[in-house]
Design an enzyme around this catalytic site. Sequence first.
Site, PDB file in Angstrom:
ATOM      1  N   ASN A   9     -41.832  26.474  29.035  1.00  0.00           N
ATOM      2  CA  ASN A   9     -41.144  27.228  27.990  1.00  0.00           C
ATOM      3  C   ASN A   9     -42.134  27.371  26.836  1.00  0.00           C
ATOM      4  O   ASN A   9     -42.378  26.410  26.113  1.00  0.00           O
ATOM      5  CB  ASN A   9     -39.882  26.474  27.544  1.00  0.00           C
ATOM      6  CG  ASN A   9     -39.208  27.149  26.348  1.00  0.00           C
ATOM      7  OD1 ASN A   9     -39.574  28.256  25.964  1.00  0.00           O
ATOM      8  ND2 ASN A   9     -38.222  26.473  25.767  1.00  0.00           N
ATOM      9  N   LYS A  11     -41.807  28.955  24.189  1.00  0.00           N
ATOM     10  CA  LYS A  11     -41.153  29.113  22.881  1.00  0.00           C
ATOM     11  C   LYS A  11     -41.827  30.262  22.119  1.00  0.00           C
ATOM     12  O   LYS A  11     -42.298  31.206  22.764  1.00  0.00           O
ATOM     13  CB  LYS A  11     -41.166  27.788  22.112  1.00  0.00           C
ATOM     14  CG  LYS A  11     -40.591  26.650  22.972  1.00  0.00           C
ATOM     15  CD  LYS A  11     -40.254  25.410  22.212  1.00  0.00           C
ATOM     16  CE  LYS A  11     -39.692  24.365  23.172  1.00  0.00           C
ATOM     17  NZ  LYS A  11     -39.248  23.153  22.521  1.00  0.00           N
ATOM     18  N   HIS A  98     -30.664  26.945  25.068  1.00  0.00           N
ATOM     19  CA  HIS A  98     -31.632  25.938  24.602  1.00  0.00           C
ATOM     20  C   HIS A  98     -31.137  25.356  23.274  1.00  0.00           C
ATOM     21  O   HIS A  98     -30.530  26.075  22.463  1.00  0.00           O
ATOM     22  CB  HIS A  98     -33.014  26.583  24.433  1.00  0.00           C
ATOM     23  CG  HIS A  98     -34.104  25.575  24.231  1.00  0.00           C
ATOM     24  ND1 HIS A  98     -34.307  24.950  23.027  1.00  0.00           N
ATOM     25  CD2 HIS A  98     -35.009  25.057  25.090  1.00  0.00           C
ATOM     26  CE1 HIS A  98     -35.330  24.089  23.154  1.00  0.00           C
ATOM     27  NE2 HIS A  98     -35.768  24.138  24.406  1.00  0.00           N
ATOM     28  N   GLU A 100     -32.571  24.771  20.637  1.00  0.00           N
ATOM     29  CA  GLU A 100     -33.069  25.483  19.452  1.00  0.00           C
ATOM     30  C   GLU A 100     -32.221  26.725  19.173  1.00  0.00           C
ATOM     31  O   GLU A 100     -32.051  27.113  18.022  1.00  0.00           O
ATOM     32  CB  GLU A 100     -34.560  25.830  19.637  1.00  0.00           C
ATOM     33  CG  GLU A 100     -35.419  24.575  19.526  1.00  0.00           C
ATOM     34  CD  GLU A 100     -36.689  24.600  20.353  1.00  0.00           C
ATOM     35  OE1 GLU A 100     -37.103  25.671  20.821  1.00  0.00           O
ATOM     36  OE2 GLU A 100     -37.281  23.507  20.537  1.00  0.00           O
ATOM     37  N   GLU A 169     -32.039  18.333  28.365  1.00  0.00           N
ATOM     38  CA  GLU A 169     -33.039  18.188  27.311  1.00  0.00           C
ATOM     39  C   GLU A 169     -32.420  17.435  26.132  1.00  0.00           C
ATOM     40  O   GLU A 169     -31.758  18.055  25.280  1.00  0.00           O
ATOM     41  CB  GLU A 169     -33.517  19.566  26.838  1.00  0.00           C
ATOM     42  CG  GLU A 169     -34.191  20.385  27.913  1.00  0.00           C
ATOM     43  CD  GLU A 169     -35.205  21.376  27.336  1.00  0.00           C
ATOM     44  OE1 GLU A 169     -36.298  21.456  27.892  1.00  0.00           O
ATOM     45  OE2 GLU A 169     -34.906  22.035  26.326  1.00  0.00           O
ATOM     46  N   GLY A 175     -40.222  17.917  21.555  1.00  0.00           N
ATOM     47  CA  GLY A 175     -41.314  18.089  20.608  1.00  0.00           C
ATOM     48  C   GLY A 175     -41.592  16.869  19.746  1.00  0.00           C
ATOM     49  O   GLY A 175     -42.318  16.952  18.762  1.00  0.00           O
ATOM     50  N   SER A 213     -40.712  16.352  25.754  1.00  0.00           N
ATOM     51  CA  SER A 213     -41.970  15.605  25.688  1.00  0.00           C
ATOM     52  C   SER A 213     -42.475  15.153  27.057  1.00  0.00           C
ATOM     53  O   SER A 213     -43.038  14.062  27.180  1.00  0.00           O
ATOM     54  CB  SER A 213     -41.841  14.419  24.730  1.00  0.00           C
ATOM     55  OG  SER A 213     -41.527  14.873  23.425  1.00  0.00           O
TER      56      SER A 213
HETATM   57  P1  13P Z   1     -41.460  19.696  24.574  1.00  0.00           P
HETATM   58  O1  13P Z   1     -41.983  19.536  25.979  1.00  0.00           O
HETATM   59  O2  13P Z   1     -42.466  20.309  23.637  1.00  0.00           O
HETATM   60  O3  13P Z   1     -40.834  18.457  24.056  1.00  0.00           O
HETATM   61  O4  13P Z   1     -40.287  20.815  24.648  1.00  0.00           O
HETATM   62  C1  13P Z   1     -39.296  20.669  25.602  1.00  0.00           C
HETATM   63  C2  13P Z   1     -38.464  21.882  25.583  1.00  0.00           C
HETATM   64  O5  13P Z   1     -37.740  22.145  24.645  1.00  0.00           O
HETATM   65  C3  13P Z   1     -38.555  22.781  26.737  1.00  0.00           C
HETATM   66  O6  13P Z   1     -37.562  23.742  26.715  1.00  0.00           O
END
Ligand code: 13P
Length: 252
Positions: A9, A11, A98, A100, A169, A175, A213
């Site tokens: 992803n 982002k 997601h 976010e 997640e 992150g 992560s």
């Molecule tokens: P990270 O791997 O940067 O923690 O992000 C995970 C994520 O949100 C994937 O959709």
Amino acid sequence: MKQKLIAGNWKMNGGLAANEALLHEVQQGLAHALASKHAQVAVCVPAVYLSQVQRLVLGSGIDLGAQDVSAHEHGAYTGEISAAMLKDFAVRYAIVGHSERRQYHAETDAHVALKVQRALSTGVTPIVCVGETLAEREAGMTEVVVKRQLAAVIRANGHCISEIVVAYEPVWAIGTGQTASPEQAQAVHAVLRAQLKSSTVHADHVHILYGGSMNAANAVELLSQPDIDGGLIGGAALKAADFLAIIAVAAR
Ligand code: 13P
């Protein structure tokens, strides 16, 4: 045994030149893993780059994914992108719900369920994200939260639920460099699998990915858990060597 699925992803990262360089490097290193057909790989890219990445991954065995999809079929929804539009670019997956988007765009469980419905009816596989915040985990609410999030999607989609991908997640692991332990992740994945089983006889075929992560080091134990069928990778998907290292673990 089903192949593991490793989906990147990106982002809101990338650019025309950076995408080309990253995918060139990934493809160079990927030949081996994919030749053995032991893992599936996808990249979920910003919508404006779907056309570019469709061209770049052609014939490479890497599937194309989007990061969101509209709940509507078409019409006066400025800024939205429909599932049919994604199909025009050979998009196989769309991340839906997601954290976010739930957090910054106020997406509700019901809205997420409609997006899943729209994707499924158009032949795009939704990667449905669920996960608890740190406060919810500390309050002992993890199971309640992820079950509520998945239940909305199951209610709206019935037996078609066997066609989705689920991604667990934990919001506190995204992150942050703080990963769920393999035991913590497996426990939640088992809950999600059981919930799917109560709605479809094909629950064992559904990929349940872990995200938060994930890196090559922690992927070894995470991906060896019985109900962890792959990963949804954020930061590590932006560096070819890191992404390839996770894929190599998945392809074992
Ligand atoms: P990270 O791997 O940067 O923690 O992000 C995970 C994520 O949100 C994937 O959709």
